[in-house]
Scaffold this active site. Structure first.
Site, PDB file in Angstrom:
ATOM      1  N   SER A   1      41.633  33.829  36.208  1.00 35.75           N
ATOM      2  CA  SER A   1      41.083  34.203  37.518  1.00 35.75           C
ATOM      3  C   SER A   1      41.530  33.264  38.638  1.00 35.75           C
ATOM      4  CB  SER A   1      39.558  34.208  37.439  1.00 35.75           C
ATOM      5  OG  SER A   1      39.106  32.998  36.854  1.00 35.75           O
TER       6      SER A   1
ATOM      7  N   THR B   1      41.749  31.148  44.104  1.00 35.38           N
ATOM      8  CA  THR B   1      41.478  32.280  43.202  1.00 35.38           C
ATOM      9  C   THR B   1      42.681  33.214  43.103  1.00 35.38           C
ATOM     10  OG1 THR B   1      39.812  33.995  42.742  1.00 35.38           O
ATOM     11  CG2 THR B   1      40.631  33.911  44.979  1.00 35.38           C
TER      12      THR B   1
ATOM     13  N   ARG C   1      44.832  43.122  48.859  1.00 37.38           N
ATOM     14  CA  ARG C   1      43.425  42.745  49.079  1.00 37.38           C
ATOM     15  C   ARG C   1      43.283  41.211  49.108  1.00 37.38           C
ATOM     16  NH1 ARG C   1      39.365  39.738  46.006  1.00 37.38           N
ATOM     17  NH2 ARG C   1      37.342  40.480  46.699  1.00 37.38           N
ATOM     18  N   VAL C   2      42.472  40.721  50.010  1.00 41.13           N
ATOM     19  CA  VAL C   2      42.273  39.278  50.143  1.00 41.13           C
ATOM     20  C   VAL C   2      40.825  38.923  49.805  1.00 41.13           C
ATOM     21  CG1 VAL C   2      42.223  37.364  51.812  1.00 41.13           C
ATOM     22  CG2 VAL C   2      44.114  38.999  51.845  1.00 41.13           C
TER      23      VAL C   2
ATOM     24  N   ASP D   1      37.376  36.352  49.658  1.00 40.47           N
ATOM     25  CA  ASP D   1      36.646  35.396  50.506  1.00 40.47           C
ATOM     26  C   ASP D   1      37.235  33.984  50.392  1.00 40.47           C
ATOM     27  OD1 ASP D   1      35.782  35.508  47.803  1.00 40.47           O
ATOM     28  OD2 ASP D   1      34.005  34.340  48.302  1.00 40.47           O
TER      29      ASP D   1
ATOM     30  N   GLY E   1      32.346  34.974  43.292  1.00 38.36           N
ATOM     31  CA  GLY E   1      31.741  36.293  43.142  1.00 38.36           C
ATOM     32  C   GLY E   1      32.403  37.320  44.037  1.00 38.36           C
TER      33      GLY E   1
ATOM     34  N   GLY F   1      33.894  38.901  46.744  1.00 40.76           N
ATOM     35  CA  GLY F   1      34.308  38.370  48.039  1.00 40.76           C
ATOM     36  C   GLY F   1      33.880  39.215  49.220  1.00 40.76           C
TER      37      GLY F   1
END
Ligand code: ASP
Length: 334
Positions: free
Chosen positions: A94, A214, A224-225, A227, A248, A250
């Protein structure tokens, strides 16, 4: 009015000059616009050093950060070098190398960093670089910007000596091929597909820094980005108040400016745990389906007190303090 117009014109000229300096291939462009180190006075009565980071792998990251802090190193070095251990570990699927890819099979990474002076750097949607946190630091220190993304971030990294590599390990590729069979697009975080490392460190003088890195939600939409690349969402540091970071889903964290909210709650007098709880409560109040996903925050204040809170049971954080590196179960609403 004339003065304002003059200011805007001058700013535009300065910005154009800065952009020219960022032409591809340019190596390091000087000091950027960051605040300078000597502006900070040591704080008396701090309980540092303290290091806190998310999840059980935080124990290994903390150990590296602690070594730097106990040798009187800068908290910024501690939070960078600490999370790099996890970025480089292919068994952690991850974060960094070995991270699970997006739904098109690309490993794309998000990271950010903040120092005790309020300087910040971030990269998002970065491919092929094992240590996005170090690229984020370089964005902070060597450019007039906070955030560089995608191919621009890769170009920037390569121009500054980072090595291009394949981040998709055999195991992650196999997991993706297995996922492809059903291709069920469910970008929701549960215990099996997440775990960002966020780290906060305080030195002996009470100065704070933080980092977050991450590979994001497994099999996410391409581009996709998380948090974890967004200052104020995945990470926030205010040396006068404290620092916070998240793990968790984002999207839920971004929509509530989560880590910034935690720090503001501490500014208003809440303890780190109460502040994390308030930020989790905000997410619960805004999301009817909060039971379907996880978010966890960790925080530290200027006294070196720490706390955490999560939506659901199972969130853990690693705390290194008073020469002990321990794993702690976070409190949670569910
Ligand atoms: N925050 C990360 C994301 O939204 C995932 C995680 O922390 O587990 O992609």
């Amino acid at each position: 009015m004339t003065t304002r117009r003059k200011f805007i014109t001058e700013t535009a000229v300065a910005t154009a000059a800065a952009i020219t300096a960022l032409h591809p291939g340019t190596k390091i462009f000087g000091k950027g616009l960051h605040n300078l180190k000597n502006e900070i006075e040591p704080r008396s009565g701090s309980n540092g050093p303290v290091v806190i980071s998310t999840w059980d792998f935080g124990i290994r990251a903390n150990a590296v950060a602690w070594k730097i802090l106990s040798g009187n190193g800068r908290p910024l070095d501690a939070v960078e070098k600490g999370v790099m251990v996890i970025e480089a570990d292919p068994t952690i699927t991850s974060v960094g190398y070995g991270g699970l890819p997006d739904r098109d099979g690309y490993v794309t990474l998000d990271a950010c960093i903040m120092d005790e002076l309020g300087n910040a750097g971030s990269v998002a949607f970065l491919q092929h670089i094992m240590h996005p946190v170090s690229v984020a630091r370089l964005v902070m220190e060597k450019t007039p910007h906070v955030m560089i993304v995608g191919s621009g971030a890769l170009e920037f990294a390569l121009a500054n000596g980072f090595k291009k590599m394949n981040l998709l390990t055999k195991a992650s590729k196999e997991a993706w091929l297995k996922w492809l069979k059903e291709s069920k697009y469910k970008p929701i975080i549960d215990r099996n597909n997440h775990d960002t490392i966020g780290m906060l460190a305080m030195d002996k003088s009470g100065n704070l820094s933080g980092s977050c890195t991450t590979s994001g939600i497994a099999f996410k939409y391409h581009g996709r980005v998380a948090d974890s690349a967004i200052i104020g969402a995945g990470l926030f540091v205010d040396n006068e108040v404290g620092a916070a970071t998240s793990t968790g889903l984002g999207e839920a964290v971004i929509k509530t400016a989560g880590s910034h909210l935690v720090v503001e709650e501490m500014r208003n007098g809440r303890s780190p745990e109460e502040a994390c709880k308030a930020a989790v409560k905000r997410i619960i109040d805004k999301n009817k389906n909060y039971r379907d996903f996880q978010v966890g925050y960790i925080a530290i204040n200027t006294k070196g007190e720490v706390g955490a809170y999560a939506i659901s049971k199972g969130f853990q954080y690693a705390l290194y303090k008073d020469d002990k590196n321990i794993l702690v179960d976070s409190k949670s609403f569910i």
